[in-house]
Motif scaffolding. Sequence first.
Motif, PDB file in Angstrom:
ATOM      1  N   HIS A   1       0.844  -1.199   0.000  1.00 32.67           N
ATOM      2  CA  HIS A   1       0.000   0.000   0.000  1.00 32.67           C
ATOM      3  C   HIS A   1       0.877   1.245   0.000  1.00 32.67           C
ATOM      4  O   HIS A   1       1.735   1.405   0.864  1.00 32.67           O
ATOM      5  CB  HIS A   1      -0.930   0.012   1.217  1.00 32.67           C
ATOM      6  CG  HIS A   1      -2.021  -0.994   1.100  1.00 32.67           C
ATOM      7  ND1 HIS A   1      -1.887  -2.281   1.538  1.00 32.67           N
ATOM      8  CD2 HIS A   1      -3.266  -0.909   0.567  1.00 32.67           C
ATOM      9  CE1 HIS A   1      -3.004  -2.941   1.293  1.00 32.67           C
ATOM     10  NE2 HIS A   1      -3.852  -2.137   0.705  1.00 32.67           N
ATOM     11  N   GLY A   2       0.630   2.099  -0.972  1.00 27.04           N
ATOM     12  CA  GLY A   2       1.392   3.335  -1.082  1.00 27.04           C
ATOM     13  C   GLY A   2       1.001   4.375  -0.044  1.00 27.04           C
ATOM     14  O   GLY A   2       1.767   5.282   0.251  1.00 27.04           O
ATOM     15  N   ARG A   3      -0.180   4.241   0.520  1.00 32.43           N
ATOM     16  CA  ARG A   3      -0.647   5.214   1.505  1.00 32.43           C
ATOM     17  C   ARG A   3      -0.776   4.551   2.869  1.00 32.43           C
ATOM     18  O   ARG A   3      -1.840   4.530   3.483  1.00 32.43           O
ATOM     19  CB  ARG A   3      -1.994   5.810   1.066  1.00 32.43           C
ATOM     20  CG  ARG A   3      -1.945   6.707  -0.151  1.00 32.43           C
ATOM     21  CD  ARG A   3      -1.153   7.995   0.053  1.00 32.43           C
ATOM     22  NE  ARG A   3      -1.453   8.703   1.286  1.00 32.43           N
ATOM     23  CZ  ARG A   3      -2.395   9.614   1.427  1.00 32.43           C
ATOM     24  NH1 ARG A   3      -3.141   9.960   0.397  1.00 32.43           N
ATOM     25  NH2 ARG A   3      -2.589  10.194   2.584  1.00 32.43           N
ATOM     26  N   GLY A   4       0.327   4.024   3.355  1.00 28.80           N
ATOM     27  CA  GLY A   4       0.353   3.411   4.672  1.00 28.80           C
ATOM     28  C   GLY A   4       0.017   4.386   5.782  1.00 28.80           C
ATOM     29  O   GLY A   4      -0.440   3.990   6.854  1.00 28.80           O
ATOM     30  N   ASP A   5       0.206   5.678   5.518  1.00 25.62           N
ATOM     31  CA  ASP A   5      -0.117   6.696   6.515  1.00 25.62           C
ATOM     32  C   ASP A   5      -1.601   6.696   6.855  1.00 25.62           C
ATOM     33  O   ASP A   5      -1.998   7.059   7.967  1.00 25.62           O
ATOM     34  CB  ASP A   5       0.301   8.080   6.014  1.00 25.62           C
ATOM     35  CG  ASP A   5      -0.401   8.477   4.715  1.00 25.62           C
ATOM     36  OD1 ASP A   5      -0.498   7.637   3.787  1.00 25.62           O
ATOM     37  OD2 ASP A   5      -0.847   9.630   4.619  1.00 25.62           O
ATOM     38  N   LEU A   6      -2.417   6.251   5.925  1.00 23.25           N
ATOM     39  CA  LEU A   6      -3.856   6.247   6.163  1.00 23.25           C
ATOM     40  C   LEU A   6      -4.265   5.214   7.215  1.00 23.25           C
ATOM     41  O   LEU A   6      -5.308   5.369   7.854  1.00 23.25           O
ATOM     42  CB  LEU A   6      -4.610   5.993   4.856  1.00 23.25           C
ATOM     43  CG  LEU A   6      -4.473   7.096   3.806  1.00 23.25           C
ATOM     44  CD1 LEU A   6      -5.171   6.696   2.513  1.00 23.25           C
ATOM     45  CD2 LEU A   6      -4.993   8.425   4.327  1.00 23.25           C
ATOM     46  N   ALA A   7      -3.448   4.192   7.418  1.00 19.77           N
ATOM     47  CA  ALA A   7      -3.754   3.191   8.448  1.00 19.77           C
ATOM     48  C   ALA A   7      -3.766   3.845   9.828  1.00 19.77           C
ATOM     49  O   ALA A   7      -4.639   3.555  10.656  1.00 19.77           O
ATOM     50  CB  ALA A   7      -2.747   2.043   8.402  1.00 19.77           C
ATOM     51  N   GLY A   8      -2.834   4.744  10.075  1.00 21.91           N
ATOM     52  CA  GLY A   8      -2.788   5.438  11.360  1.00 21.91           C
ATOM     53  C   GLY A   8      -3.962   6.391  11.528  1.00 21.91           C
ATOM     54  O   GLY A   8      -4.543   6.492  12.608  1.00 21.91           O
ATOM     55  N   GLU A   9      -4.305   7.085  10.460  1.00 19.51           N
ATOM     56  CA  GLU A   9      -5.446   7.997  10.525  1.00 19.51           C
ATOM     57  C   GLU A   9      -6.742   7.213  10.766  1.00 19.51           C
ATOM     58  O   GLU A   9      -7.586   7.611  11.564  1.00 19.51           O
ATOM     59  CB  GLU A   9      -5.550   8.805   9.232  1.00 19.51           C
ATOM     60  CG  GLU A   9      -6.599   9.899   9.298  1.00 19.51           C
ATOM     61  CD  GLU A   9      -6.593  10.807   8.067  1.00 19.51           C
ATOM     62  OE1 GLU A   9      -7.582  11.530   7.912  1.00 19.51           O
ATOM     63  OE2 GLU A   9      -5.622  10.786   7.288  1.00 19.51           O
ATOM     64  N   TYR A  10      -6.874   6.075  10.118  1.00 19.87           N
ATOM     65  CA  TYR A  10      -8.056   5.228  10.294  1.00 19.87           C
ATOM     66  C   TYR A  10      -8.153   4.734  11.739  1.00 19.87           C
ATOM     67  O   TYR A  10      -9.219   4.761  12.352  1.00 19.87           O
ATOM     68  CB  TYR A  10      -7.981   4.047   9.323  1.00 19.87           C
ATOM     69  CG  TYR A  10      -9.236   3.213   9.268  1.00 19.87           C
ATOM     70  CD1 TYR A  10     -10.242   3.508   8.354  1.00 19.87           C
ATOM     71  CD2 TYR A  10      -9.417   2.125  10.112  1.00 19.87           C
ATOM     72  CE1 TYR A  10     -11.393   2.752   8.283  1.00 19.87           C
ATOM     73  CE2 TYR A  10     -10.569   1.360  10.050  1.00 19.87           C
ATOM     74  CZ  TYR A  10     -11.552   1.676   9.129  1.00 19.87           C
ATOM     75  OH  TYR A  10     -12.694   0.925   9.082  1.00 19.87           O
ATOM     76  N   GLU A  11      -7.018   4.313  12.281  1.00 16.57           N
ATOM     77  CA  GLU A  11      -6.979   3.833  13.667  1.00 16.57           C
ATOM     78  C   GLU A  11      -7.388   4.942  14.646  1.00 16.57           C
ATOM     79  O   GLU A  11      -8.146   4.704  15.588  1.00 16.57           O
ATOM     80  CB  GLU A  11      -5.571   3.326  13.995  1.00 16.57           C
ATOM     81  CG  GLU A  11      -5.444   2.686  15.332  1.00 16.57           C
ATOM     82  CD  GLU A  11      -4.043   2.125  15.577  1.00 16.57           C
ATOM     83  OE1 GLU A  11      -3.807   1.644  16.693  1.00 16.57           O
ATOM     84  OE2 GLU A  11      -3.193   2.174  14.661  1.00 16.57           O
ATOM     85  N   GLN A  12      -6.894   6.145  14.406  1.00 17.30           N
ATOM     86  CA  GLN A  12      -7.263   7.274  15.273  1.00 17.30           C
ATOM     87  C   GLN A  12      -8.763   7.544  15.192  1.00 17.30           C
ATOM     88  O   GLN A  12      -9.421   7.744  16.214  1.00 17.30           O
ATOM     89  CB  GLN A  12      -6.481   8.527  14.875  1.00 17.30           C
ATOM     90  CG  GLN A  12      -6.836   9.742  15.715  1.00 17.30           C
ATOM     91  CD  GLN A  12      -6.064  10.979  15.281  1.00 17.30           C
ATOM     92  OE1 GLN A  12      -5.111  10.909  14.507  1.00 17.30           O
ATOM     93  NE2 GLN A  12      -6.472  12.126  15.779  1.00 17.30           N
TER      94      GLN A  12
END
Length: 190
Positions: A36-47
């Motif tokens: 996944h190129g947007r791994g940063d979105l996993a953290g935003e989703y978790e928050q």
Amino acid sequence: MESRPTIDKVPLDTTGFDLDTWLEGAAPPERVVVVHGRGDLAGEYEQLENELRDANEAASGAASSGMMNSASAARAREIADRMSVIRADFEASKLTIRLRAISKDVQADITAGASSVADGERSDWIAEQYIAASAVRPAFTVEQVRKLRDRCGEGQFLALYEAAVEVSVNRSVEVPFSLAHSATLATPGT
């Protein structure tokens, strides 16, 4: 009900079998890895998931006390909608990479090439070479492998490297099985 022959009762007929023709059609094993190129979105989703839990607790707490808290319910819905957008963006950022087993000769060339690399950089160099040699769809240059590592993180890079090694050195290739595939075929109307 028709009985099926067991393997010991089926005569082994090799008449007409041409091993050379069979070998011409053989191909090395392949497997896929999703990055996944947007791994940063996993953290935003978790928050947002944590915020959603809090908003739902506030809404259910107000409802259980007999008070309607439409603001909490609206906030929960707003968060859930944002999570849906993030999930879609995350899925849209995925890249499925097909890896093919590399030959013993290519592996030997990589190992031989590593001797000219400084000790502290050798394992990284081997991993990068291995992925570039194994990736067939899309094909990667070593520079692109390095860029993937820098942009997508060490975890996804290592998963890709482990898969590249595994597809090349795994001792067995088994017939793939997919429960989803079987269930789809067994479901009438699909």
